[in-house]
Design an enzyme around this catalytic site. Structure first.
Site, short mmCIF file in Angstrom:
data_model
loop_
_atom_site.label_atom_id
_atom_site.label_comp_id
_atom_site.label_asym_id
_atom_site.label_seq_id
_atom_site.Cartn_x
_atom_site.Cartn_y
_atom_site.Cartn_z
N CYS A 1 0.85 -1.21 0.00
CA CYS A 1 0.00 0.00 0.00
C CYS A 1 0.88 1.25 0.00
O CYS A 1 1.75 1.42 0.87
CB CYS A 1 -0.91 -0.04 1.23
SG CYS A 1 -1.79 1.50 1.50
N CYS B 1 0.63 3.29 3.24
CA CYS B 1 1.35 2.63 4.34
C CYS B 1 2.84 2.89 4.19
O CYS B 1 3.55 3.13 5.17
CB CYS B 1 1.07 1.13 4.37
SG CYS B 1 -0.54 0.70 5.07
N ASP C 1 -0.42 16.34 -1.25
CA ASP C 1 -0.77 15.49 -2.39
C ASP C 1 0.26 15.70 -3.50
O ASP C 1 0.67 16.82 -3.79
CB ASP C 1 -2.18 15.84 -2.88
CG ASP C 1 -2.76 14.74 -3.77
OD1 ASP C 1 -3.73 14.10 -3.35
OD2 ASP C 1 -2.23 14.53 -4.89
N HIS D 1 -3.57 0.71 8.56
CA HIS D 1 -4.22 0.51 7.27
C HIS D 1 -5.71 0.19 7.44
O HIS D 1 -6.08 -0.82 8.02
CB HIS D 1 -3.56 -0.63 6.49
CG HIS D 1 -4.17 -0.81 5.12
ND1 HIS D 1 -3.74 -0.11 4.01
CD2 HIS D 1 -5.22 -1.56 4.71
CE1 HIS D 1 -4.48 -0.45 2.97
NE2 HIS D 1 -5.39 -1.34 3.36
N ASN E 1 -13.13 10.25 -0.58
CA ASN E 1 -13.75 9.49 -1.66
C ASN E 1 -13.79 8.02 -1.26
O ASN E 1 -12.81 7.49 -0.74
CB ASN E 1 -12.92 9.65 -2.94
CG ASN E 1 -12.86 11.10 -3.40
OD1 ASN E 1 -13.84 11.83 -3.30
ND2 ASN E 1 -11.70 11.52 -3.90
N GLY F 1 -14.88 7.67 -6.54
CA GLY F 1 -13.63 8.10 -7.20
C GLY F 1 -12.38 7.80 -6.40
O GLY F 1 -11.35 8.44 -6.61
N HIS G 1 -6.45 3.18 0.85
CA HIS G 1 -6.07 3.41 2.26
C HIS G 1 -6.82 4.68 2.64
O HIS G 1 -6.62 5.73 2.01
CB HIS G 1 -4.55 3.56 2.38
CG HIS G 1 -4.03 3.81 3.77
ND1 HIS G 1 -3.01 3.05 4.34
CD2 HIS G 1 -4.37 4.73 4.71
CE1 HIS G 1 -2.76 3.50 5.56
NE2 HIS G 1 -3.58 4.53 5.81
N HIS H 1 -8.28 8.04 3.46
CA HIS H 1 -7.64 9.35 3.50
C HIS H 1 -8.68 10.44 3.35
O HIS H 1 -9.71 10.26 2.71
CB HIS H 1 -6.57 9.49 2.42
CG HIS H 1 -7.05 9.15 1.03
ND1 HIS H 1 -7.17 7.85 0.60
CD2 HIS H 1 -7.43 9.94 0.00
CE1 HIS H 1 -7.61 7.86 -0.65
NE2 HIS H 1 -7.78 9.11 -1.04
N HIS I 1 -8.99 14.38 2.05
CA HIS I 1 -8.35 15.48 1.34
C HIS I 1 -8.72 16.78 2.06
O HIS I 1 -9.91 17.02 2.33
CB HIS I 1 -8.90 15.60 -0.09
CG HIS I 1 -8.67 14.41 -0.97
ND1 HIS I 1 -7.72 14.40 -1.97
CD2 HIS I 1 -9.27 13.20 -1.02
CE1 HIS I 1 -7.75 13.23 -2.60
NE2 HIS I 1 -8.69 12.49 -2.05
P1 5GP Z 1 -8.35 9.40 -4.10
O1 5GP Z 1 -8.50 9.53 -5.59
O2 5GP Z 1 -8.14 7.96 -3.69
O3 5GP Z 1 -9.43 10.07 -3.32
O4 5GP Z 1 -7.05 10.21 -3.71
C1 5GP Z 1 -5.77 9.70 -3.83
C2 5GP Z 1 -4.83 10.88 -3.86
O5 5GP Z 1 -3.53 10.41 -3.58
C3 5GP Z 1 -4.78 11.60 -5.21
O6 5GP Z 1 -5.13 12.96 -5.04
C4 5GP Z 1 -3.33 11.41 -5.64
O7 5GP Z 1 -2.80 12.54 -6.32
C5 5GP Z 1 -2.61 11.14 -4.34
N1 5GP Z 1 -1.43 10.30 -4.45
C6 5GP Z 1 -1.33 9.12 -5.14
N2 5GP Z 1 -0.09 8.60 -4.99
C7 5GP Z 1 0.59 9.47 -4.19
C8 5GP Z 1 1.94 9.46 -3.68
O8 5GP Z 1 2.74 8.56 -3.93
N3 5GP Z 1 2.30 10.51 -2.90
C9 5GP Z 1 1.42 11.53 -2.59
N4 5GP Z 1 1.87 12.52 -1.82
N5 5GP Z 1 0.15 11.55 -3.05
C10 5GP Z 1 -0.26 10.53 -3.85
ZN ZN Z 2 -2.28 1.26 3.68
#
Ligand code: 5GP
Ligand code: ZN
Length: 115
Positions: free
Chosen positions: A4, A7, A30, A46, A88, A94, A99, A101, A103
């Protein structure tokens, strides 16, 4: 969870710009920001998404996450102008990283409804 990416960020195996950390929570910028301030707040433990939260998580993990968000809002100077907090969940929500999170988005005017 071995593979992950969040993680790995929590374990510092992947680099990120960390803006807050305590025993249970870590917050980092991000990698592909969609607003001038775009921070991800995650539990170090996790949990895949909102769907997997258990009753115990509402006693410590979720309050810790929102306390962290409250601190970040002040730290990042977002309080007066406002901001958005989003989690999300699953395919229709989306979610792209499995994991949990949140925003934290700020620094520009947000649209409603989201796309
Ligand atoms: P989701 O689309 O799952 O709501 O948000 C995932 C977020 O994680 C996205 O905004 C994406 O840009 C961010 N993200 C994906 N991989 C990484 C990473 O390796 N490092 C960081 N800092 N952000 C990431
Ligand atoms: Zn995780």
């Amino acid at each position: 969870m071995d593979q992950c990416i969040f993680c790995k960020i929590a374990r510092k195996e992947l680099s990120s710009e960390i803006v807050f950390e305590n025993e249970k929570i870590i917050a980092f910028r991000d990698v592909a920001p969609v607003a001038p301030t775009h921070i991800l707040v995650i539990p170090k433990e996790h949990v895949e998404s909102l769907n997997e939260l258990e009753e115990k998580d509402y006693e410590s993990m979720i309050p810790e996450i929102f306390l962290c968000i409250q601190e970040l809002v002040t730290q990042q100077g977002l309080k007066e102008e406002g901001y958005r907090v989003v989690s999300n969940c699953g395919q229709n929500g989306g979610q792209t990283v499995g994991h949990l999170h949140f925003h934290l988005l700020g620094g520009r005017s947000m649209q409603w409804p989201p796309g």
